[in-house]
Design an enzyme around this catalytic site. Structure first.
Site, PDB file in Angstrom:
ATOM      1  N   LYS A 272      25.271  25.907  64.607  1.00  0.00           N
ATOM      2  CA  LYS A 272      25.666  25.510  65.799  1.00  0.00           C
ATOM      3  C   LYS A 272      24.650  24.541  66.367  1.00  0.00           C
ATOM      4  O   LYS A 272      23.452  24.938  66.629  1.00  0.00           O
ATOM      5  CB  LYS A 272      26.196  26.395  66.894  1.00  0.00           C
TER       6      LYS A 272
ATOM      7  N   LYS B  32      42.576  26.252  61.771  1.00  0.00           N
ATOM      8  CA  LYS B  32      42.246  27.728  62.326  1.00  0.00           C
ATOM      9  C   LYS B  32      43.778  28.226  62.769  1.00  0.00           C
ATOM     10  O   LYS B  32      44.386  27.729  63.408  1.00  0.00           O
ATOM     11  CB  LYS B  32      41.447  27.507  63.715  1.00  0.00           C
TER      12      LYS B  32
HETATM   13  C1  MUC Z   1      34.050  26.275  66.316  1.00  0.00           C
HETATM   14  O1  MUC Z   1      34.088  25.864  64.951  1.00  0.00           O
HETATM   15  O2  MUC Z   1      33.946  25.465  67.149  1.00  0.00           O
HETATM   16  C2  MUC Z   1      33.496  27.623  69.232  1.00  0.00           C
HETATM   17  C3  MUC Z   1      34.696  27.605  70.036  1.00  0.00           C
HETATM   18  C4  MUC Z   1      35.827  27.579  69.539  1.00  0.00           C
HETATM   19  O3  MUC Z   1      36.982  27.596  69.787  1.00  0.00           O
HETATM   20  O4  MUC Z   1      35.596  28.077  68.160  1.00  0.00           O
HETATM   21  C5  MUC Z   1      34.302  28.328  67.991  1.00  0.00           C
HETATM   22  C6  MUC Z   1      33.778  27.821  66.523  1.00  0.00           C
HETATM   23 MG    MG Z   2      33.944  23.980  65.217  1.00  0.00          MG
END
Ligand code: MUC
Ligand code: MG
Length: 367
Positions: A162, A266
């Site tokens: 991150k 996701k």
């Molecule tokens: C990501 O991949 O961004 C952080 C906030 C979210 O919604 O997912 C995470 C990971």
């Molecule tokens: Mg992300």
């Protein structure tokens, strides 16, 4: 097959190691467990993780939209009326995570009816995925310790760092410390959660050249179109759309306008149905996909494995599946296990997310 009730249960499970990133942080998994009950006693289950800083949804908004708007129109239909149920949910805009969880719960129940694992119904490509571990904001040496520990304990060899901090030197140093400290075969990629400008992202890429970074996710706000497009054109590695592409429509807009050239899927925000549409778009256009994590519980991570293992393109890269290791507990009765850096989809009918009722009673926050 007929749906008799839709439950949206709020619960809270603390994190032992909170995750910090450019757009927010998570100290406690304050999620909603969705359960779709049928007249025959079959239950479809899914987890909904609210991320207000990403999609605007909260624990209360997810509970309300599911119980007050979706449930009254869904009850009476069957778990195979997915198209009709999506048409109902589309009448309410946004609320991606609430819709995604309803969709996964429908698939889970449908799999149980058909006596088939959902990962087989979706495509059945393979039975397990390589795991990528997400490293949140920490001093560089602690990041290296964490990556080495996850490598030794779980066999994980892919890390998403991150980034998106200012000054950018914090992130640049972290990349170099990880690269110098980890074996050459270990993959590192970045996710800035819109923390930088496109020019800052370009400078980070320039100053980390030679470190073998493989992807850069959501470096800056995709709405800053001109500079984002310039970044995508100049970068030597794929620029991945994540929070800018929650729907198939968003993914096509960003890909066709040059806002990204890879897509993070996701299941928490797309369910299995829209994730399938997004995947078809990406394979058709010839762009890479990653299986992302919305800081999911084990219930949510199992949904990601179920979808990711079903298709060749989603199984190619390591999937983000390890955030649950930083939680104090989970609702899943039989814990997920990372073995030799991989997590398996479950062979039983449905998604295989059996809920531990005692734990649900302990952690639910509505009693
Ligand atoms: C990501 O991949 O961004 C952080 C906030 C979210 O919604 O997912 C995470 C990971
Ligand atoms: Mg992300």
């Amino acid at each position: 097959m007929k749906i008799i009730a839709v439950e949206a249960i709020p619960y809270a499970i603390p994190y032992t190691h909170p995750l910090k990133f450019a757009s927010g942080s998570v100290e406690s998994a304050e999620h909603i467990l969705i359960r779709i009950w049928t007249e025959d006693g079959i239950v479809g289950t899914a987890d909904a993780p609210p991320r207000p800083y990403t999609y605007g949804e909260t624990q209360i908004s997810i509970k309300n939209v599911v119980e007050e708007i979706f449930a009254p129109q869904i009850v009476g239909l069957t778990v195979f009326d997915r198209g009709a149920i999506h048409a109902i949910m589309r009448r309410t805009i946004h609320n991606q995570v609430a819709k995604g969880a309803v969709d996964i719960a429908l698939w889970d129940a449908a799999g149980k009816y058909m006596d088939m694992p959902v990962h087989s119904l979706l495509g059945g490509w393979t039975s397990s995925l390589r795991v990528s571990h997400m490293l949140g904001f920490k001093p560089a040496e602690e990041l290296l310790d964490e990556a080495q520990r996850f490598g030794e304990e779980y066999g994980i060899t892919t890390f998403k760092l991150k980034v998106g901090r200012r000054p950018i030197d914090l992130d640049i140093d972290a990349v170099h410390v990880l690269r110098d400290g980890l074996d050459d075969h270990v993959e590192i990629y970045l996710d800035a959660n819109r923390g930088w400008t496109a020019n800052e992202a370009l400078e980070v890429l320039r100053r980390t050249e030679g470190t073998g970074l493989t992807l850069l996710e959501e470096p800056c706000d995709a709405k800053e179109m001109m500079s984002r497009r310039r970044l995508v054109e100049k970068a030597a590695i794929p620029i991945v759309g994540d929070e800018s592409v929650p729907t198939a429509g968003d993914a096509s807009r960003e890909l066709l306008s040059g806002g990204c050239n890879a897509i993070c899927i996701k299941t928490a925000r797309s369910g299995f149905t829209e994730a399938t549409e997004i995947l078809g778009l990406c394979t058709g256009l010839g762009v890479d996909v990653t299986m992302g994590n919305q800081i999911d519980t084990q219930v949510g991570s199992l949904a990601t494995v179920t979808f990711g293992a079903a298709h060749e393109a989603t199984a190619r890269r390591a999937a983000e599946l390890s955030n649950f290791l930083d939680m104090e507990d989970d609702l899943l009765a039989e814990p997920l296990k990372i073995v030799d850096g991989r997590i398996s989809a479950r062979p039983e009918p449905g998604v295989g997310a059996h809920i531990d009722e005692e734990k649900l009673a302990k952690y639910r926050s509505d009693n």
